[in-house]
Design a protein around this motif. Structure first.
Motif, PDB file in Angstrom:
ATOM      1  N   THR A  66       0.827  -1.204   0.000  1.00  0.00           N
ATOM      2  CA  THR A  66       0.000   0.000   0.000  1.00  0.00           C
ATOM      3  C   THR A  66       0.864   1.259   0.000  1.00  0.00           C
ATOM      4  O   THR A  66       0.355   2.363   0.170  1.00  0.00           O
ATOM      5  N   ASP A  67       2.160   1.091  -0.222  1.00  0.00           N
ATOM      6  CA  ASP A  67       3.104   2.209  -0.209  1.00  0.00           C
ATOM      7  C   ASP A  67       3.182   2.858  -1.589  1.00  0.00           C
ATOM      8  O   ASP A  67       2.525   2.446  -2.546  1.00  0.00           O
ATOM      9  N   GLU A  68       4.030   3.898  -1.683  1.00  0.00           N
ATOM     10  CA  GLU A  68       4.162   4.623  -2.947  1.00  0.00           C
ATOM     11  C   GLU A  68       4.778   3.761  -4.047  1.00  0.00           C
ATOM     12  O   GLU A  68       4.522   3.969  -5.235  1.00  0.00           O
ATOM     13  N   MET A  69       5.577   2.756  -3.679  1.00  0.00           N
ATOM     14  CA  MET A  69       6.133   1.856  -4.687  1.00  0.00           C
ATOM     15  C   MET A  69       5.045   0.984  -5.296  1.00  0.00           C
ATOM     16  O   MET A  69       5.031   0.717  -6.507  1.00  0.00           O
ATOM     17  N   GLY A  70       4.096   0.554  -4.456  1.00  0.00           N
ATOM     18  CA  GLY A  70       2.955  -0.180  -4.975  1.00  0.00           C
ATOM     19  C   GLY A  70       2.104   0.680  -5.894  1.00  0.00           C
ATOM     20  O   GLY A  70       1.613   0.214  -6.940  1.00  0.00           O
ATOM     21  N   ASP A  71       1.931   1.950  -5.522  1.00  0.00           N
ATOM     22  CA  ASP A  71       1.195   2.882  -6.384  1.00  0.00           C
ATOM     23  C   ASP A  71       1.873   2.985  -7.750  1.00  0.00           C
ATOM     24  O   ASP A  71       1.200   2.966  -8.792  1.00  0.00           O
ATOM     25  N   PHE A  72       3.184   3.106  -7.737  1.00  0.00           N
ATOM     26  CA  PHE A  72       3.917   3.215  -9.002  1.00  0.00           C
ATOM     27  C   PHE A  72       3.669   2.000  -9.883  1.00  0.00           C
ATOM     28  O   PHE A  72       3.381   2.125 -11.081  1.00  0.00           O
ATOM     29  N   LEU A  73       3.785   0.798  -9.299  1.00  0.00           N
ATOM     30  CA  LEU A  73       3.629  -0.411 -10.094  1.00  0.00           C
ATOM     31  C   LEU A  73       2.231  -0.507 -10.695  1.00  0.00           C
ATOM     32  O   LEU A  73       2.074  -0.799 -11.888  1.00  0.00           O
ATOM     33  N   VAL A  74       1.209  -0.267  -9.888  1.00  0.00           N
ATOM     34  CA  VAL A  74      -0.156  -0.368 -10.397  1.00  0.00           C
ATOM     35  C   VAL A  74      -0.413   0.684 -11.477  1.00  0.00           C
ATOM     36  O   VAL A  74      -0.974   0.386 -12.543  1.00  0.00           O
ATOM     37  N   ASN A  75      -0.009   1.925 -11.230  1.00  0.00           N
ATOM     38  CA  ASN A  75      -0.226   2.992 -12.207  1.00  0.00           C
ATOM     39  C   ASN A  75       0.517   2.708 -13.518  1.00  0.00           C
ATOM     40  O   ASN A  75      -0.018   2.944 -14.607  1.00  0.00           O
ATOM     41  N   LYS A  76       1.734   2.199 -13.394  1.00  0.00           N
ATOM     42  CA  LYS A  76       2.515   1.909 -14.594  1.00  0.00           C
ATOM     43  C   LYS A  76       1.912   0.742 -15.367  1.00  0.00           C
ATOM     44  O   LYS A  76       1.829   0.768 -16.603  1.00  0.00           O
ATOM     45  N   MET A  77       1.468  -0.304 -14.656  1.00  0.00           N
ATOM     46  CA  MET A  77       0.834  -1.429 -15.338  1.00  0.00           C
ATOM     47  C   MET A  77      -0.445  -0.979 -16.048  1.00  0.00           C
ATOM     48  O   MET A  77      -0.722  -1.394 -17.183  1.00  0.00           O
ATOM     49  N   ASN A  78      -1.215  -0.129 -15.384  1.00  0.00           N
ATOM     50  CA  ASN A  78      -2.418   0.405 -16.030  1.00  0.00           C
ATOM     51  C   ASN A  78      -2.062   1.203 -17.281  1.00  0.00           C
ATOM     52  O   ASN A  78      -2.760   1.119 -18.302  1.00  0.00           O
ATOM     53  N   ALA A  79      -0.981   1.956 -17.211  1.00  0.00           N
ATOM     54  CA  ALA A  79      -0.566   2.761 -18.364  1.00  0.00           C
ATOM     55  C   ALA A  79      -0.185   1.892 -19.556  1.00  0.00           C
ATOM     56  O   ALA A  79      -0.369   2.287 -20.713  1.00  0.00           O
TER      57      ALA A  79
END
Length: 320
Positions: A66-79
């Motif tokens: 649930t950290d900012e690294m997890g945010d990065f991975l999910v956002n990048k995968m969505n992109a």
């Protein structure tokens, strides 16, 4: 009819890469390098990203923090166009992450935090959706502490009961990984490890002997990636064969095996022969090796297809 071309299940990690790194500065001093990148990586996630870049309808099944690294991975995968409905968030540990100082020759020693890789699991309520794809790719056995063993076996058995095609890759395999993988082998249609990992597991060195060892234990098709020496394939039907690697200037070998798996999966989805699929996979891996990170210079199916036709191949070395 399954909803997705491929469901990529398992290891997702945030990679922070620096290039080129020829030494670690002493004390608190600093060196200047050319490039630093953050990328979606891991034996499941990097393969999923590359499948999406190459035009496949791809679902990612994994766990991040649930950290900012997890945010990065999910956002990048969505992109990249991945379906991340089954990327779960776990606040009990940090997102799996790796620091990679990439050497000038493309090698990359790693500093790794297992994090959410160790807590990943496919919940019962997610099982049907995770298997809703023509091809089920499992990546990361050996690092998926919660999912490894009986849970992976149950999952891959269910995949085969549904008539799915299964592909399988490892990471940092050791002889101890063998115990986890042996029960899975009869359910694996396409086993795509590096020769180093497969040799460590089989206790053999020759690609011919290593491939035969896995075939004797139930794997239908063994595809051994051998870096600059190309690939050795022992198929379910027909004669074994070797293909050379492309003659390129390597920047970074991170994700090359993952991208090779993606290339094979593309070929399977398109109904190509195994030799055609492996040849395309070699071009995918070459595109990745020419840039920094798990996607490297990979941009599209058409661009990779052109590279496969245009780029020269290395001279073949003898396979023992």
């Amino acid at each position: 009819m399954p909803s997705f071309d491929v469901s990529s299940v398992g290891f997702a990690v945030l990679d922070v890469l620096g290039y080129p790194v020829s030494r670690i500065p002493e004390g608190g001093r600093a060196d200047f390098i050319e490039q630093i990148r953050m990328t979606v990586a891991g034996t499941a996630a990097a393969t999923a990203v590359d499948c999406a870049i190459l035009g496949l309808n791809t679902r990612m099944v994994s766990t991040v923090g649930t950290d900012e690294m997890g945010d990065f991975l999910v956002n990048k995968m969505n992109a990249f166009g991945l379906d991340t409905t089954l990327v779960r968030r776990d606040g009990s540990v940090q997102t799996s992450a790796t620091i990679l100082p990439v050497r000038p020759n493309g090698e990359r020693p790693a500093l790794h935090v297992p994090g959410t890789a160790a807590t990943f699991d496919v919940a019962d309520e997610d099982m049907e959706a995770a298997l809703d794809a023509r091809i089920i790719h499992i990546g990361g056995t050996g690092l998926l502490r919660t999912f490894d063993g009986a849970k992976t076996l149950r999952f891959i058995q269910k995949a085969k009961e549904l008539g799915r095609i299964t592909t399988f890759d490892l990471i940092q395999a050791t002889p101890e990984t063998t115990e986890l993988v042996l029960p899975l082998l009869p359910y694996i249609d396409y086993f795509i490890p590096s020769i180093e990992e497969a040799s460590a597991m089989a206790g053999l060195e020759s690609p011919v002997e290593v491939a035969r060892w896995f075939k004797d234990k139930g794997v239908k098709n063994v595809i051994l990636t051998m870096g600059g020496d190309g690939v050795y394939v022992d198929p379910e039907q027909g004669q074994s064969f070797s293909l050379a690697a492309h003659d390129i200037d390597v920047v970074d070998t991170t994700g090359c095996g993952d991208s090779f798996s993606a290339g094979v999966i593309v070929g399977l989805v398109k109904g190509w022969t195994l030799q055609e699929s492996v040849r395309f996979a070699g071009a995918v891996a070459a595109k990745v090796a020419m840039g920094l990170g798990s996607d490297g210079t990979l941009t599209s199916f058409d661009d990779t297809w052109a590279a496969m036709s245009d780029w020269p191949l290395k001279a073949m070395s003898a396979t023992n």
